[in-house]
Design an enzyme around this catalytic site. Structure first.
Site, PDB file in Angstrom:
ATOM      1  N   TRP A  22       0.806  -1.231   0.000  1.00 47.74           N
ATOM      2  CA  TRP A  22       0.000   0.000   0.000  1.00 47.74           C
ATOM      3  C   TRP A  22       0.830   1.266   0.000  1.00 47.74           C
ATOM      4  CZ3 TRP A  22      -4.206  -1.332   4.235  1.00 47.74           C
ATOM      5  CH2 TRP A  22      -4.956  -2.426   3.788  1.00 47.74           C
ATOM      6  N   GLU A  39      10.897  -6.656  -9.909  1.00 43.14           N
ATOM      7  CA  GLU A  39      10.101  -5.470 -10.236  1.00 43.14           C
ATOM      8  C   GLU A  39      10.916  -4.517 -11.102  1.00 43.14           C
ATOM      9  OE1 GLU A  39       6.818  -4.661  -7.172  1.00 43.14           O
ATOM     10  OE2 GLU A  39       8.636  -3.829  -6.344  1.00 43.14           O
ATOM     11  N   GLY A  54       4.260   1.707 -11.007  1.00 45.94           N
ATOM     12  CA  GLY A  54       3.418   2.903 -10.907  1.00 45.94           C
ATOM     13  C   GLY A  54       3.297   3.664 -12.221  1.00 45.94           C
ATOM     14  N   GLY A  97       1.001  -2.730  -6.286  1.00 44.23           N
ATOM     15  CA  GLY A  97       0.910  -1.425  -5.634  1.00 44.23           C
ATOM     16  C   GLY A  97      -0.465  -0.810  -5.847  1.00 44.23           C
ATOM     17  N   GLY A  98      -0.568   0.065  -6.847  1.00 46.17           N
ATOM     18  CA  GLY A  98      -1.797   0.834  -7.086  1.00 46.17           C
ATOM     19  C   GLY A  98      -3.074   0.002  -7.105  1.00 46.17           C
TER      20      GLY A  98
HETATM   21  P1  PGA Z   1       2.499  -0.773  -8.935  1.00 45.27           P
HETATM   22  O1  PGA Z   1       3.594  -0.927  -7.768  1.00 45.27           O
HETATM   23  O2  PGA Z   1       1.667  -2.029  -8.940  1.00 45.27           O
HETATM   24  O3  PGA Z   1       1.696   0.454  -8.567  1.00 45.27           O
HETATM   25  O4  PGA Z   1       3.252  -0.606 -10.216  1.00 45.27           O
HETATM   26  C1  PGA Z   1       4.254  -2.146  -7.546  1.00 45.27           C
HETATM   27  C2  PGA Z   1       5.264  -2.014  -6.443  1.00 45.27           C
HETATM   28  O5  PGA Z   1       5.863  -0.945  -6.282  1.00 45.27           O
HETATM   29  O6  PGA Z   1       5.488  -2.972  -5.680  1.00 45.27           O
END
Ligand code: PGA
Length: 258
Positions: free
Chosen positions: A12, A173, A179, A240-241
């Site tokens: 989050w 990642e 993001g 994330g999002g």
């Molecule tokens: P995201 O972030 O899904 O918003 O791209 C992933 C993360 O930073 O773990």
């Protein structure tokens, strides 16, 4: 070959106060069934201020979601203003701790050697690290992605026993996908996750490489989760999002129904 249960984790970041966090977890739990938990492990990683509240909700309502943290300090205690120790997280029944997220590395300057100390400290306190690795767009364009990730793994896992490595989680990642709404193609994500597994084999042997769970992270959404999760070396997602809202996170967790 070892059976690897998928792990879908919601990071989050700096979102949701503790009231919003409670609502989110309750709403998520209403949308998930025991079949979902049988098919896949789920964790949520709220900000530190929410951990105690979310722990209470998960335990009192018997929700089988693992409580996770986003970061911790490597020392047990001391004069480190603003930091949180692994022992404090352990006391809250935190099971998984994200370590070396690219935002921690890029914004807060965490080095591979600090990441290594944190991985060791997390294990020492009976928790499981989710070690994040990944390259920038420049590194990818220069053909350096593999070398960067290999170095992050070698230095991040230095001195850690095979059995511990077998039990942990690595999140690949690519920084350019975090993001941004731009997701790695399933083929590219698979290719790098296979390289991560190969590298773990070199570091800790075949058994560890077959047991370690490798997540993909970077703009995972309900619409692309199934395709990514169906890749041979992708055992989960760090989201994330799309993990901030119960409905979209639930749809990612239920990727197999798509
Ligand atoms: P995201 O972030 O899904 O918003 O791209 C992933 C993360 O930073 O773990």
């Amino acid at each position: 070959m070892a059976e690897r249960k998928p792990l879908i984790s919601g990071n989050w970041k700096m979102h949701h106060n503790h009231f919003e966090a409670i609502q989110m977890v309750q709403s998520l739990s209403y949308q998930l069934s025991s079949d979902d938990y049988d098919a896949c492990d789920v964790s949520v990683h709220p900000p530190f201020t929410n951990l105690r509240s979310i722990q209470t909700v998960l335990e009192s309502d018997h929700i089988p979601i693992t409580l996770g943290a986003q970061h911790c300090h490597e020392e047990q205690k001391g004069a480190y203003t603003g930091e949180i120790s692994p022992g404090m997280l352990e006391k809250l029944n935190v099971g998984l701790v994200i370590v070396g997220h690219s935002e921690r590395r890029e914004i807060f300057g965490e080095s591979n050697s600090q990441v290594n100390s944190k991985v060791k400290a997390i294990f020492k306190h009976g928790m499981t690290p989710i070690l994040c690795v990944g390259e920038t767009i420049e590194e990818r364009e220069e053909g350096e992605a593999e070398r960067k990730v290999q170095k992050q793994l070698e230095e991040g896992l230095h001195g850690i026993g095979r059995e511990r490595i077998a039990s942990m989680v690595v999140a690949y990642e690519p920084i350019w996908a975090i993001g941004t709404g731009v997701t790695a193609t399933p083929d590219d994500a698979q290719d790098m996750c296979a390289k991560v597994r190969q590298c773990i084999k070199f570091i800790a042997g075949k058994d560890a490489s077959e047991s370690v769970r490798i997540q993909y992270g970077g703009s995972v959404k309900p619409i692309n989760a199934a395709e990514l999760m169906n890749q041979a070396d992708i055992d989960g997602a760090l989201v994330g999002g799309a993990a901030l809202e119960a409905e979209s996170f639930a749809r990612i967790i239920q990727y197999r129904l798509q």
